[in-house]
Design an enzyme around this catalytic site. Structure first.
Site, PDB file in Angstrom:
ATOM      1  N   PHE A 116       0.735  -1.438  -0.059  1.00 45.71           N
ATOM      2  CA  PHE A 116      -0.114  -0.454  -0.099  1.00 45.71           C
ATOM      3  C   PHE A 116       0.366   1.313   0.531  1.00 45.71           C
ATOM      4  O   PHE A 116       0.450   1.877  -0.936  1.00 45.71           O
ATOM      5  CB  PHE A 116      -1.125  -0.250   1.351  1.00 45.71           C
ATOM      6  CG  PHE A 116      -1.624   1.124   1.077  1.00 45.71           C
ATOM      7  CD1 PHE A 116      -2.046   2.368   0.809  1.00 45.71           C
ATOM      8  CD2 PHE A 116      -1.142   1.434   3.733  1.00 45.71           C
ATOM      9  CE1 PHE A 116      -2.103   3.173   1.240  1.00 45.71           C
ATOM     10  CE2 PHE A 116      -1.695   3.150   3.217  1.00 45.71           C
ATOM     11  CZ  PHE A 116      -2.519   3.779   2.806  1.00 45.71           C
ATOM     12  N   LEU A 132      10.563  -0.363   2.485  1.00 44.24           N
ATOM     13  CA  LEU A 132       9.255  -0.915   3.313  1.00 44.24           C
ATOM     14  C   LEU A 132       8.465  -2.032   3.683  1.00 44.24           C
ATOM     15  O   LEU A 132       8.218  -2.554   4.395  1.00 44.24           O
ATOM     16  CB  LEU A 132       8.512  -0.036   2.321  1.00 44.24           C
ATOM     17  CG  LEU A 132       7.918   1.331   3.079  1.00 44.24           C
ATOM     18  CD1 LEU A 132       9.267   2.408   2.380  1.00 44.24           C
ATOM     19  CD2 LEU A 132       7.813   1.950   1.344  1.00 44.24           C
ATOM     20  N   TYR A 147       6.238  -8.871  14.777  1.00 43.37           N
ATOM     21  CA  TYR A 147       6.310  -7.125  14.464  1.00 43.37           C
ATOM     22  C   TYR A 147       6.614  -6.438  15.861  1.00 43.37           C
ATOM     23  O   TYR A 147       7.310  -5.532  14.937  1.00 43.37           O
ATOM     24  CB  TYR A 147       4.739  -6.425  14.336  1.00 43.37           C
ATOM     25  CG  TYR A 147       4.995  -5.944  13.108  1.00 43.37           C
ATOM     26  CD1 TYR A 147       4.819  -5.843  12.256  1.00 43.37           C
ATOM     27  CD2 TYR A 147       3.974  -4.239  13.668  1.00 43.37           C
ATOM     28  CE1 TYR A 147       4.050  -4.714  11.027  1.00 43.37           C
ATOM     29  CE2 TYR A 147       4.182  -3.364  12.903  1.00 43.37           C
ATOM     30  CZ  TYR A 147       4.331  -3.083  12.108  1.00 43.37           C
ATOM     31  OH  TYR A 147       4.430  -1.719  10.740  1.00 43.37           O
ATOM     32  N   TYR A 151      24.425   0.434  11.772  1.00 42.28           N
ATOM     33  CA  TYR A 151      24.843   0.534  10.697  1.00 42.28           C
ATOM     34  C   TYR A 151      25.329   2.787   9.977  1.00 42.28           C
ATOM     35  O   TYR A 151      26.106   2.949   9.840  1.00 42.28           O
ATOM     36  CB  TYR A 151      24.330   0.190   9.114  1.00 42.28           C
ATOM     37  CG  TYR A 151      24.909  -0.995   8.993  1.00 42.28           C
ATOM     38  CD1 TYR A 151      24.276  -2.426   9.464  1.00 42.28           C
ATOM     39  CD2 TYR A 151      25.063  -1.123   7.833  1.00 42.28           C
ATOM     40  CE1 TYR A 151      24.028  -3.320   9.115  1.00 42.28           C
ATOM     41  CE2 TYR A 151      25.400  -2.376   7.397  1.00 42.28           C
ATOM     42  CZ  TYR A 151      25.471  -3.618   7.998  1.00 42.28           C
ATOM     43  OH  TYR A 151      25.231  -4.649   7.354  1.00 42.28           O
ATOM     44  N   ARG A 163      -6.631  -3.736   7.607  1.00 42.87           N
ATOM     45  CA  ARG A 163      -6.656  -2.797   9.123  1.00 42.87           C
ATOM     46  C   ARG A 163      -7.967  -2.211   8.903  1.00 42.87           C
ATOM     47  O   ARG A 163      -9.110  -2.724   8.014  1.00 42.87           O
ATOM     48  CB  ARG A 163      -5.285  -2.526   8.352  1.00 42.87           C
ATOM     49  CG  ARG A 163      -4.198  -2.864   9.029  1.00 42.87           C
ATOM     50  CD  ARG A 163      -3.041  -1.767   8.441  1.00 42.87           C
ATOM     51  NE  ARG A 163      -2.216  -2.571   7.593  1.00 42.87           N
ATOM     52  CZ  ARG A 163      -1.641  -1.807   6.869  1.00 42.87           C
ATOM     53  NH1 ARG A 163      -0.442  -1.440   7.232  1.00 42.87           N
ATOM     54  NH2 ARG A 163      -1.365  -2.522   5.278  1.00 42.87           N
TER      55      ARG A 163
HETATM   56  N1  LIG Z   1      -0.143   1.288   6.983  1.00 45.28           N
HETATM   57  C1  LIG Z   1       0.387   1.694   7.821  1.00 45.28           C
HETATM   58  O1  LIG Z   1      -0.629   2.045   8.964  1.00 45.28           O
HETATM   59  C2  LIG Z   1       1.257   1.768   8.703  1.00 45.28           C
HETATM   60  C3  LIG Z   1       1.646   1.185  10.043  1.00 45.28           C
HETATM   61  C4  LIG Z   1       2.750   1.274  10.663  1.00 45.28           C
HETATM   62  C5  LIG Z   1       3.568   1.212   9.605  1.00 45.28           C
HETATM   63  N2  LIG Z   1       3.961   1.052   8.763  1.00 45.28           N
HETATM   64  C6  LIG Z   1       4.780   0.413   7.977  1.00 45.28           C
HETATM   65  O2  LIG Z   1       5.279   0.575   6.825  1.00 45.28           O
HETATM   66  C7  LIG Z   1       5.891  -0.455   5.524  1.00 45.28           C
HETATM   67  C8  LIG Z   1       4.337  -0.509   4.605  1.00 45.28           C
HETATM   68  O3  LIG Z   1       3.254  -0.722   5.157  1.00 45.28           O
HETATM   69  P1  LIG Z   1       2.203  -1.044   4.151  1.00 45.28           P
HETATM   70  O4  LIG Z   1       1.501  -0.962   4.903  1.00 45.28           O
HETATM   71  O5  LIG Z   1       2.193  -0.485   2.741  1.00 45.28           O
HETATM   72  O6  LIG Z   1       2.243  -2.906   4.489  1.00 45.28           O
HETATM   73  P2  LIG Z   1       1.673  -3.856   3.254  1.00 45.28           P
HETATM   74  O7  LIG Z   1       1.996  -4.771   3.968  1.00 45.28           O
HETATM   75  O8  LIG Z   1       0.849  -3.258   2.193  1.00 45.28           O
HETATM   76  O9  LIG Z   1       3.367  -3.690   2.515  1.00 45.28           O
HETATM   77  C9  LIG Z   1       4.714  -4.464   2.752  1.00 45.28           C
HETATM   78  C10 LIG Z   1       5.071  -5.211   1.790  1.00 45.28           C
HETATM   79  O10 LIG Z   1       6.237  -4.827   1.949  1.00 45.28           O
HETATM   80  C11 LIG Z   1       6.317  -6.504   0.913  1.00 45.28           C
HETATM   81  N3  LIG Z   1       7.380  -7.786   1.811  1.00 45.28           N
HETATM   82  C12 LIG Z   1       7.401  -8.428   2.946  1.00 45.28           C
HETATM   83  N4  LIG Z   1       8.179  -8.836   3.388  1.00 45.28           N
HETATM   84  C13 LIG Z   1       8.859  -9.464   2.465  1.00 45.28           C
HETATM   85  C14 LIG Z   1       9.593  -9.506   2.260  1.00 45.28           C
HETATM   86  N5  LIG Z   1      10.868 -10.891   2.769  1.00 45.28           N
HETATM   87  N6  LIG Z   1      10.286  -9.583   0.862  1.00 45.28           N
HETATM   88  C15 LIG Z   1      10.183  -8.509  -0.304  1.00 45.28           C
HETATM   89  N7  LIG Z   1       8.714  -7.920  -0.169  1.00 45.28           N
HETATM   90  C16 LIG Z   1       8.978  -8.457   1.595  1.00 45.28           C
HETATM   91  C17 LIG Z   1       4.968  -7.512   0.684  1.00 45.28           C
HETATM   92  O11 LIG Z   1       4.751  -8.939   0.505  1.00 45.28           O
HETATM   93  C18 LIG Z   1       3.911  -6.036   0.776  1.00 45.28           C
HETATM   94  O12 LIG Z   1       3.775  -5.901  -0.485  1.00 45.28           O
HETATM   95  C19 LIG Z   1       5.936  -1.464   6.735  1.00 45.28           C
HETATM   96  O13 LIG Z   1       7.452  -1.952   6.507  1.00 45.28           O
HETATM   97  C20 LIG Z   1       4.689  -1.428   7.950  1.00 45.28           C
HETATM   98  O14 LIG Z   1       5.241  -2.059   9.130  1.00 45.28           O
HETATM   99  C21 LIG Z   1       2.456   1.063   8.112  1.00 45.28           C
END
Ligand SMILES: NC(=O)c1ccc[n+]([C@@H]2O[C@H](COP(=O)([O-])OP(=O)(O)OC[C@H]3O[C@@H](n4cnc5c(N)ncnc54)[C@H](O)[C@@H]3O)[C@@H](O)[C@H]2O)c1
Length: 313
Positions: free
Chosen positions: A12, A79, A151, A165, A192
């Site tokens: 997303f 991300l 998480y 790093y 979510r």
């Molecule tokens: N959306 C939110 O409200 C929110 C809140 C806090 C933190 N975050 C952080 O922001 C980042 C993006 O979140 P998002 O909402 O887009 O979630 P999302 O799940 O839509 O996107 C995360 C992406 O990472 C990919 N992924 C996971 N493990 C992987 C791996 N080992 N190799 C390659 N790809 C991998 C998933 O397939 C997914 O497409 C994440 O790190 C999440 O922890 C998001």
């Protein structure tokens, strides 16, 4: 042409960030293994000139193809991480490994290419906070062995690794602690709360509110979040941590009512038992990111309206 790598680019936030960078004229390489996403966003990104997708699990060593494509990246937005509360059990191992092994692989790439590095951490590093609002200096309240620990502790370990790093290898890294975000590009299969409510509305089913509905959250529209990620990356200080999100609190019940009103779809609201490890409240202190010139621009109603139009509810 400037080049950026976005890990988790099919997800997303990765989708919204990649689109913005492509619009700015960047060449973008997105890496993803679709563990919590699908090809839907990549199909859209593939229509942009300058976009390349590489299907790869970042926990595995980088392939020759990936290394070649990333040789001259200037910026890495890291991300990738499995998300979603219901995935805390089934994807616990993947969360821990992606935060540790996967993050190290991406940091090594930054170290050897000299690219700057931005990591999306999470408000979850604060656990069940005892302090409101949460400033970056707050150390949190997290159980290392609790249900949420894959998480929460995963993100905390990733932050520790990045800090090392920065100190040991001089990598130009910044950490952004993202609070709840919503918007275009979220899958309706996402568990979510906003996509879950929208899915129920789309299926004309009652909106299920967990617990009393009095628990509060803040919700930031993805466009505003992307602004903040880019500002932190470009003007933030090496090794610094920035909270990013909205600081306007709303109860989950009021959110359900607002979604009904914005979508103009009336459906019943029912209360179901919540998960015992859900948090009651979360509130960021945003002074640091605001000092870099960031501000939240999108009111919740208008962000919801844009999201609802996009998914054609
Ligand atoms: N959306 C939110 O409200 C929110 C809140 C806090 C933190 N975050 C952080 O922001 C980042 C993006 O979140 P998002 O909402 O887009 O979630 P999302 O799940 O839509 O996107 C995360 C992406 O990472 C990919 N992924 C996971 N493990 C992987 C791996 N080992 N190799 C390659 N790809 C991998 C998933 O397939 C997914 O497409 C994440 O790190 C999440 O922890 C998001």
């Amino acid at each position: 042409m400037k080049k950026a790598l976005v890990t988790g680019g099919a997800g997303f936030i990765g989708f919204n960030l990649s689109r913005r960078l492509l619009d700015e004229g960047y060449q973008v390489i997105a890496v993803d293994n679709f563990i919590t996403s699908s090809t839907q966003n990549i199909n859209i990104l593939n229509t942009y000139h300058g976009f390349t997708f590489i299907n790869h699990d970042i926990n595995n060593p980088f392939t020759a193809e990936l290394e070649k494509a990333c040789r001259d990246v200037e910026t890495i937005y890291h991300l990738a991480c499995p998300t979603g509360v219901p995935n805390l059990g089934p994807l616990a191992e993947e969360m821990l490994l992606t935060s540790s092994v996967g993050t190290r692989n991406v940091l090594e790439l930054a170290r050897f290419t000299g690219a700057s590095f931005l990591f999306t951490s999470s408000s979850e590093v604060y656990g069940n906070p005892g302090v409101f609002p949460q400033a970056e200096a707050y150390e949190g309240n997290v159980s290392p062995v609790g249900i949420r620990s894959p998480y929460e502790e995963g993100k905390r370990f990733a932050e520790a690794l990045i800090a090392m790093y920065v100190r040991k290898y001089g990598v130009d890294a910044k950490i952004v602690r993202v609070f709840n975000t919503y918007g275009i590009g979220m899958s309706l299969d996402d568990t979510r709360v906003i996509p879950r409510f929208l899915r129920l509305l789309k299926d004309r089913k009652p909106i299920e509110v967990h617990g009393s509905g009095k628990q509060t959250r803040t919700f930031c529209f993805a466009d505003d979040l992307v602004d903040g990620l880019i500002i932190a990356e470009r003007t933030g200080e090496r090794g610094e941590v920035y909270n990013l999100g909205s600081d306007r609190e709303i109860t989950i019940l009021s959110l359900a009512e607002m979604i009904q009103s914005v979508s103009n779809i009336k459906s019943e609201i029912v209360f179901t038992s919540g998960v015992s490890y859900d948090h009651d409240r979360r509130l960021p202190l945003l002074d640091k990111i605001k000092q870099l010139g960031w501000s939240e621009k999108t009111a919740l109603e208008s962000g919801l309206l844009k999201t609802i139009h996009y998914i054609a509810l």
